[in-house]
Scaffold this motif. Structure first.
Motif, short mmCIF file in Angstrom:
data_model
loop_
_atom_site.label_atom_id
_atom_site.label_comp_id
_atom_site.label_asym_id
_atom_site.label_seq_id
_atom_site.Cartn_x
_atom_site.Cartn_y
_atom_site.Cartn_z
N GLY A 80 -70.90 83.86 45.20
CA GLY A 80 -70.53 82.94 44.13
C GLY A 80 -70.53 83.67 42.81
O GLY A 80 -70.78 84.87 42.75
N THR A 81 -70.25 82.94 41.77
CA THR A 81 -70.25 83.56 40.44
C THR A 81 -70.80 82.56 39.43
O THR A 81 -71.24 81.48 39.82
CB THR A 81 -68.84 84.05 40.08
N ALA A 93 -80.94 78.64 52.42
CA ALA A 93 -81.51 79.67 53.30
C ALA A 93 -80.40 80.47 53.99
O ALA A 93 -80.43 80.70 55.18
CB ALA A 93 -82.41 79.01 54.34
N VAL A 94 -79.42 80.86 53.20
CA VAL A 94 -78.33 81.70 53.67
C VAL A 94 -78.19 82.78 52.61
O VAL A 94 -78.22 82.47 51.42
CB VAL A 94 -77.01 80.88 53.77
N PRO A 95 -78.07 84.06 53.00
CA PRO A 95 -77.97 85.11 51.99
C PRO A 95 -76.86 84.83 50.99
O PRO A 95 -75.75 84.44 51.38
CB PRO A 95 -77.66 86.36 52.82
N PHE A 96 -77.17 85.00 49.72
CA PHE A 96 -76.22 84.69 48.66
C PHE A 96 -76.06 85.92 47.77
O PHE A 96 -77.03 86.55 47.41
CB PHE A 96 -76.72 83.51 47.84
N ILE A 97 -74.82 86.26 47.44
CA ILE A 97 -74.58 87.38 46.53
C ILE A 97 -73.90 86.84 45.28
O ILE A 97 -72.93 86.09 45.37
CB ILE A 97 -73.71 88.47 47.19
N TYR A 98 -74.45 87.23 44.13
CA TYR A 98 -73.95 86.72 42.86
C TYR A 98 -72.96 87.72 42.27
O TYR A 98 -73.32 88.87 42.01
CB TYR A 98 -75.13 86.50 41.93
N ASP A 103 -65.90 88.03 40.14
CA ASP A 103 -65.45 89.05 41.10
C ASP A 103 -65.92 88.74 42.53
O ASP A 103 -65.97 89.62 43.37
CB ASP A 103 -65.91 90.45 40.67
N GLN A 104 -66.21 87.46 42.80
CA GLN A 104 -66.73 87.11 44.14
C GLN A 104 -65.75 87.43 45.25
O GLN A 104 -66.14 87.90 46.32
CB GLN A 104 -67.18 85.64 44.19
N ILE A 129 -67.93 80.66 47.39
CA ILE A 129 -67.98 79.30 46.85
C ILE A 129 -68.12 79.43 45.34
O ILE A 129 -69.17 79.84 44.86
CB ILE A 129 -69.18 78.51 47.43
N ALA A 130 -67.06 79.13 44.61
CA ALA A 130 -67.14 79.27 43.16
C ALA A 130 -66.42 78.10 42.51
O ALA A 130 -65.68 77.37 43.17
CB ALA A 130 -66.51 80.58 42.72
N GLY A 131 -66.64 77.95 41.24
CA GLY A 131 -66.03 76.83 40.52
C GLY A 131 -64.57 77.10 40.20
O GLY A 131 -64.02 78.14 40.55
N ASP A 132 -63.95 76.16 39.51
CA ASP A 132 -62.54 76.34 39.18
C ASP A 132 -62.35 77.46 38.15
O ASP A 132 -61.36 78.17 38.17
CB ASP A 132 -61.93 75.03 38.67
N GLY A 133 -63.33 77.63 37.27
CA GLY A 133 -63.25 78.73 36.31
C GLY A 133 -63.36 80.08 37.00
O GLY A 133 -62.55 80.98 36.76
N GLY A 134 -64.35 80.21 37.87
CA GLY A 134 -64.58 81.48 38.56
C GLY A 134 -63.44 81.85 39.48
O GLY A 134 -63.11 83.03 39.63
N THR A 135 -62.82 80.85 40.11
CA THR A 135 -61.77 81.16 41.09
C THR A 135 -60.40 81.29 40.43
O THR A 135 -59.67 82.23 40.70
CB THR A 135 -61.71 80.04 42.16
#
Lengths: 305, 74
Positions: A80-81, A93-98, A103-104, A129-135
């Protein structure tokens, strides 16, 4: 991760935090959707923990639904971003990378390729999974290029049509004329056609929807993941209202989602023939497996009597 | 002091219904007790959005959930 790494040794259990042990014993790891899926949320320990998202947030609800629908949570990685969504996604409880500055999808491309090299015998799911801004605004070039390259992972856009956690600036996805706190004159150009862009860029499965029907929303998420495993990039644009910036009373958030389903977020599903083939095959397999489990259960019950 | 949802368990147990637990935006908050056949609220996690009240009252017309001040009975 894998199921083996998640499960603690029986003797070690009493030293572990209670929440973790509950997650292993009563969580969805290694279980089927019939046992711990969206249909029986509230009856098992869910992956998402407490998070600081606003009261009555429909985005928080959709994130809850995403994590309940994962076909294999122990083999999944989410990315996500910046944005509201990551506040809850990072608490699961799932690995998440920020990813920084949208740049997700670029990171997910590398991660998917690395997983295919490192675990050729396993099916690892990568989901951004990112918002409308991030995507569609800040991460637009990276999102588009990941699709153009045909990277095999799922992109989910949590479309709340505003920059929610920076005070209400209009985003590319805000509808024309939207008056927001930081856009008091109203937005003067149209909402970006996200699903059309995705199709043009080579997504093999795209959906635009408002998550009001649990079964349907879960089915879409799973379809997107299954197709991404085999065919190519998939994209979901889901309406997840911002009740703060659009001033929706919390108890009316669900009604608003239903209204939007008839307005800007009318259900639209696109799939290529290849994607359709995969979906039909996987869903038939799932149906058969569920049927045989039910038959086995019935037989066991009859034997017990 | 803040509002949390409260389920009237006796009334809720009359319906075989889990709809409210499916529409709560918070995970692990509005839970379903399969033994007593009723929903219940983890008050420490409830953020008081009243979406469950909308589902139970406006959608289903069953009126089992009300909003109360946290820590107060009734």
């Amino acid at each position: 991760m894998s199921l083996k790494y998640i499960t603690p040794a029986e003797r070690f259990k009493r030293y572990l935090p209670k929440d973790y042990v509950e997650l292993v014993d009563f969580g969805p790891f290694g279980k089927t959707q019939d046992e711990a899926g969206p249909g029986n949320m509230g009856q098992f320990k869910e992956l998402v923990e407490e998070h600081p998202m606003c009261s009555g947030c429909w985005m928080a609800y959709y994130i809850r639904l995403i994590f309940a629908s994962l076909p294999c949570p122990e083999e999944t990685v989410t990315l996500g971003t910046a944005g509201c969504g990551r506040l809850a996604i990072s608490q699961a409880a799932v690995p998440f990378i920020y990813g920084n500055y949208g740049d997700q999808n670029a990171m997910a491309s590398g991660l998917t390729r690395a997983f295919r090299l490192r675990f050729p015998d396993k099916q690892k799911d990568v989901i951004t999974i990112a918002g409308d801004g991030g995507t569609m605004d800040i991460g637009f070039s990276m999102t588009m290029h990941s699709w153009i390259r045909g990277e095999k992972f799922t992109t989910i856009m949590l479309d709340n049509e505003v920059y929610g956690n920076t005070g209400g600036q209009s985003s590319g996805m805000s509808p024309k004329g939207a008056v927001l706190k930081m856009a008091p004159m109203g937005k003067d150009f149209e909402k970006m056609p996200a699903t059309k862009l995705a199709q043009a860029a080579g997504c093999v499965y795209t959906v635009r929807m408002s998550p009001t029907n649990i079964k349907k929303a879960a089915k879409i998420i799973r379809r997107a993941i299954f197709v991404a495993r085999e065919v190519g990039p998939t994209f979901i644009q889901a309406y997840t209202s911002c009740n703060i910036e659009y001033s929706i009373p919390t108890e009316e958030v669900f009604q608003d989602a239903k209204d939007q389903e008839k307005d800007r977020f009318q259900f639209e599903e696109y799939m290529t023939d290849e994607a359709k083939e995969v979906i039909e095959r996987v869903e038939a397999e799932e149906k058969a497996a569920s049927k045989s489990r039910k038959a086995a259960k019935k037989a066991a019950a009859a034997e017990a009597v | 002091m803040y509002y949390v949802a409260k389920v009237n368990s006796d009334q809720c147990a009359d319906y075989k219904c889990t709809t409210c637990t499916l529409y709560c935006p918070e995970a692990n908050t509005l839970m379903f007790d399969t033994v007593n056949n009723t929903s219940w609220v983890d008050e420490d996690r409830c953020k008081g959005c009243a979406l469950c009240v909308y589902v139970c009252t406006d959608m289903l017309d069953r009126n089992c959930i009300t909003m109360v001040m946290s820590g107060q009975e009734g």
